[in-house]
Design a protein around this motif. Sequence first.
Motif, short mmCIF file in Angstrom:
data_model
loop_
_atom_site.label_atom_id
_atom_site.label_comp_id
_atom_site.label_asym_id
_atom_site.label_seq_id
_atom_site.Cartn_x
_atom_site.Cartn_y
_atom_site.Cartn_z
N VAL A 66 0.74 -1.12 0.04
CA VAL A 66 0.03 -0.08 -0.13
C VAL A 66 0.73 1.36 0.20
N THR A 67 2.25 1.07 0.47
CA THR A 67 3.05 2.22 0.42
C THR A 67 3.13 2.90 -1.11
N ALA A 68 3.05 2.20 -2.21
CA ALA A 68 3.31 2.54 -3.29
C ALA A 68 2.02 3.65 -3.76
N ALA A 69 0.87 3.47 -3.07
CA ALA A 69 -0.29 4.33 -3.15
C ALA A 69 0.35 5.56 -2.53
N PHE A 70 0.97 5.66 -1.23
CA PHE A 70 1.18 6.82 -0.40
C PHE A 70 2.24 7.44 -1.18
N ASP A 71 3.08 6.76 -1.78
CA ASP A 71 4.18 7.49 -2.67
C ASP A 71 3.79 8.45 -3.59
N LYS A 72 2.48 7.86 -4.22
CA LYS A 72 1.75 8.76 -5.25
C LYS A 72 1.15 10.08 -4.69
N ILE A 73 0.84 9.69 -3.60
CA ILE A 73 0.01 10.84 -2.67
C ILE A 73 1.31 11.91 -2.41
N ALA A 74 2.30 11.30 -2.05
CA ALA A 74 3.65 12.34 -1.76
C ALA A 74 4.09 13.18 -2.87
N GLY A 75 3.53 12.67 -4.17
CA GLY A 75 3.90 13.32 -5.29
C GLY A 75 3.04 14.45 -5.70
#
Length: 466
Positions: A66-75
């Motif tokens: 799920v951290t991949a989705a969080f990484d997108k949010i951070a972008g």
Amino acid sequence: MSRPGTTGQPLRVAIIGAGPTAFYAAEQLLRQPCLVVEVDMLDRLPTPFGLVRGGVAPDHQRIKAVTAAFDKIAGLPGFRFFGGVELGKHVSVEDLRNHYHQIFYATGAQTDRRMGIPGEDLQRSHPATEFVAWYNGHPDYRDCPFDLSQECVAVVGVGNVAIDVARILCRTPEELETTDIADYALEALRESRVREVYLLGRRGPAQAAFTNPEIKELGELADADIVASPDEATLDELSRAALEHAQDRATMKKVEIIQGYATRPPSRKHRRLILRFLVSPVALIGNDAGEVTAMRLVKNRLIATPTGTLLARPSEALEDLAAGLVFRSVGYRGVPLPGVPFNESWGVVLNDKGRVLDPTSQQPLPGEYTGGWIKRGPTGVIGTNKPDATETVACMIEDLVRDFHLHPEQPAPAAAEQMLRDRQPRYVSYPDWRRLNALEIEGGRALGRPRLKFTRVEDMLAALGR
Ligand code: NAP
């Protein structure tokens, strides 16, 4: 002055904590169609993702993805991360009020609930949450001593955390080698002499808090047999009636899985994982050195409350269970944040639907909000935090429209950055985290592991050249 949320005056939000709720809230704020929002996310650790990094079991990599989705949010435009910045240490609520229109507390539940029985604090009796943080490489817990030379371990509680702890103790080194478990934990578990792990439920199989995939997985371990006594796996009359009345399929399946374990012939695996029900610890027993050696259990029966809830009622029957290592897995608990109203009995920030309340007037404080476990208590899975964040963000937008927010003296993003840099010159930004992440993945590659975690803050900072 115009309402914050326009290009000329973006809505400035500080989110405290960088776990799932923090990211879900950041996403919902940054994707507001008619508002210009900027989010600064602060975490006391240099690394983001909260319990996804430090709580989710290392052998559950699919959940960690799920951290991949969080990484997108951070972008998303408007997002900044300030890792290594702690509320109460580097910044105060007052500092935040000076720089942001809204503050969102999403610090999770950072400690454990206590059992309140004699001997609870003997050596070799630990909160399960500390063991979880240890094997996940949390810098605050990496040096905790866990005596894995003990052959018999008791885990109190039958929630998913208890299952995680039992499973990690029962996995083989080969099973763990392909995970991102902390390197020191892998080595310690390689040397482990643990042979028997007891999971102790105070109520019956139908009331066990664990979920079906998790209990099923315990039956599929490479070198551990799962055992349950047919007696304890059989439902009492009250549970049977309640289950039939509710037609709760998930619980029926759970009971079926447990009863299947009770009739399964042992396959002579190296370790045994023993499920017990209707027993409560009443005391931990220690030796002269103050180390736990056994646990006194009382046998329970279930009684129904007027609302139909089935509770454990102790009988006169006691038994002693030899156990040289104890993990208390009876739930997490939130800790108060300095300067933030707190509901001591519930272990949560005092709030209504996410609006932080003034303890005297019980009315919402302007511009202060909360979400996740520190808002509702330690329940639910990662995804549960999405609707939870949605509820709070809806309050934030509603309050903004009626001009109920903070009026910071220094709303410019550069002013907040300067303040944070002054207080914590070695803060870790999101680009810094991406570099650490790449180094961890690189470190794991050679070993065939998803990543090799940094587990000391100093090592992280050194890797960043600080
Ligand atoms: P939990 O689900 O609330 O389970 C706590 C357990 O402790 C229950 O079995 C409870 O029994 C027992 N307990 C409480 N007080 C006790 C006492 N004084 N004596 C004996 N037993 C006691 O908490 P958790 O396991 O810490 O998990 C927290 C949340 O994270 C849960 O929502 C869980 O599902 C989630 N989680 C999910 C995963 C996953 O999805 N794989 C992994 C880890 C955690 P009673 O029911 O009788 O109160």
